[in-house]
Design a protein around this motif. Structure first.
Motif, PDB file in Angstrom:
ATOM      1  N   LYS A  23       1.025   3.723   0.570  1.00  0.00           N
ATOM      2  CA  LYS A  23      -0.065   3.317   1.461  1.00  0.00           C
ATOM      3  C   LYS A  23       0.405   3.535   2.889  1.00  0.00           C
ATOM      4  O   LYS A  23       1.521   3.119   3.227  1.00  0.00           O
ATOM      5  N   ASP A  24      -0.387   4.199   3.688  1.00  0.00           N
ATOM      6  CA  ASP A  24      -0.029   4.481   5.087  1.00  0.00           C
ATOM      7  C   ASP A  24       1.370   5.090   5.206  1.00  0.00           C
ATOM      8  O   ASP A  24       2.153   4.693   6.086  1.00  0.00           O
ATOM      9  N   SER A  39      -3.015   8.994   2.758  1.00  0.00           N
ATOM     10  CA  SER A  39      -1.794   8.179   2.776  1.00  0.00           C
ATOM     11  C   SER A  39      -0.523   9.024   2.770  1.00  0.00           C
ATOM     12  O   SER A  39       0.574   8.490   2.909  1.00  0.00           O
TER      13      SER A  39
END
Ligand code: ATP
Ligand code: MG
Length: 255
Positions: free
Chosen positions: A214-215, A41
């Motif tokens: 996240k991401d 991430s």
């Protein structure tokens, strides 16, 4: 102490890979922040940008009131030596040297006198309960002891910031607990601003705030209240919503 504004990072390639997408973060002086998120991430990338070991593609990084984009490489080296202490998952100690020589190294690099460095190293070893290891080789001590040596080395130049990437990643739960107790205590006693990346919810529960990514994007953040136990549960709740595989997070309990 640390200010990130709209940080982006694109790794070149075909196609280019945007690993961080506009991350904002303020870490106050003396704060203890954990960063969590699934594997891949962008946590290590983010920590390396804060460490000035890697450069953001876009955005602004301010460390200790100084814009790092305005610093030349010599000044950045000095910042890394004097202002930032590093703790890594695989310890990064030098096996040919003894424990005390490893701890003294950043002072030696900073051209301090040997007697002054030795005294400082001994004081820190006493604080971290590793005095008896002074003349041992790195190959002769346990993982938990290695990480305590690495923390002493990170602290020897009185840094304002400690950056730790998975400091408990290679340790069993007992050694991990000892290392986290020390990191939390040093943060409190020395007011050293601490930023730690971890997969381990228990380790994260020793900090005051957890930011989840996240991401490559901010996902959520939570603060510790009065009870570490409750904080730990809240961390588990966010991780459950965040997704990722079981492999990504260690959530087992230790006493
Ligand atoms: N030098 C690089 N060049 C190209 N891609 C890279 C480079 N370094 C990392 N990446 C990619 O960027 C993404 C984020 O990597 P990063 O190491 O920051 O993740 P992470 O969150 O620390 O993961 P982990 O929890 O597994 O340590 C990954 O998909 C990785 O493959
Ligand atoms: Mg990583």
């Amino acid at each position: 102490m640390i200010e990130l504004k709209a940080i982006t990072k694109i790794y070149p390639g075909n196609p280019p890979y945007e690993v961080l997408k506009s991350i904002d973060l303020d870490v106050l002086e003396g704060e203890f922040l954990s960063i969590m998120g699934p594997s891949g991430s962008g946590k290590t990338t983010l920590l390396n940008i804060i460490a000035t070991l890697d450069q953001a593609t876009g955005g602004k990084v301010v460390i200790n009131n100084q814009d790092v984009s305005k610093m030349d490489e010599d000044y950045l080296s000095l910042l890394r030596l004097k202002t930032i202490g590093f703790v890594f998952q695989d310890f990064n100690l030098l096996p040919p040297l003894t424990v005390i020589e490893n701890i003294m190294l950043p002072m030696t690099l900073d051209k301090a006198s040997t007697s002054e460095s030795r005294k400082k190293a001994r004081d820190l070893m006493a604080e971290l309960d590793i005095s008896s290891l002074e003349n041992k080789r790195i190959t002769e001590i346990s993982g938990g002891e290695k990480q305590r040596v690495a923390i002493a080395r990170a602290l020897i130049n009185d840094p304002k910031i400690i950056l730790a990437d998975e400091p408990t990643g290679n340790l069993d739960s007992k050694a991990a607990g000892d290392v986290m107790t020390i990191l939390a205590e040093m943060n409190r006693l020395k007011r050293v601003t601490t930023v730690m990346v971890t997969h381990d919810a228990i380790s994260a529960s020793y900090s005051e705030r957890v930011m989840f990514i996240k991401d490559g994007q901010f996902y959520n953040e939570i603060h510790c209240g009065n009870k570490r136990e409750v904080f730990y549960q809240s961390i588990l709740d966010v991780l459950a919503h965040l997704g990722g595989t079981n492999h990504d997070f260690q959530t087992t309990r230790y006493s």
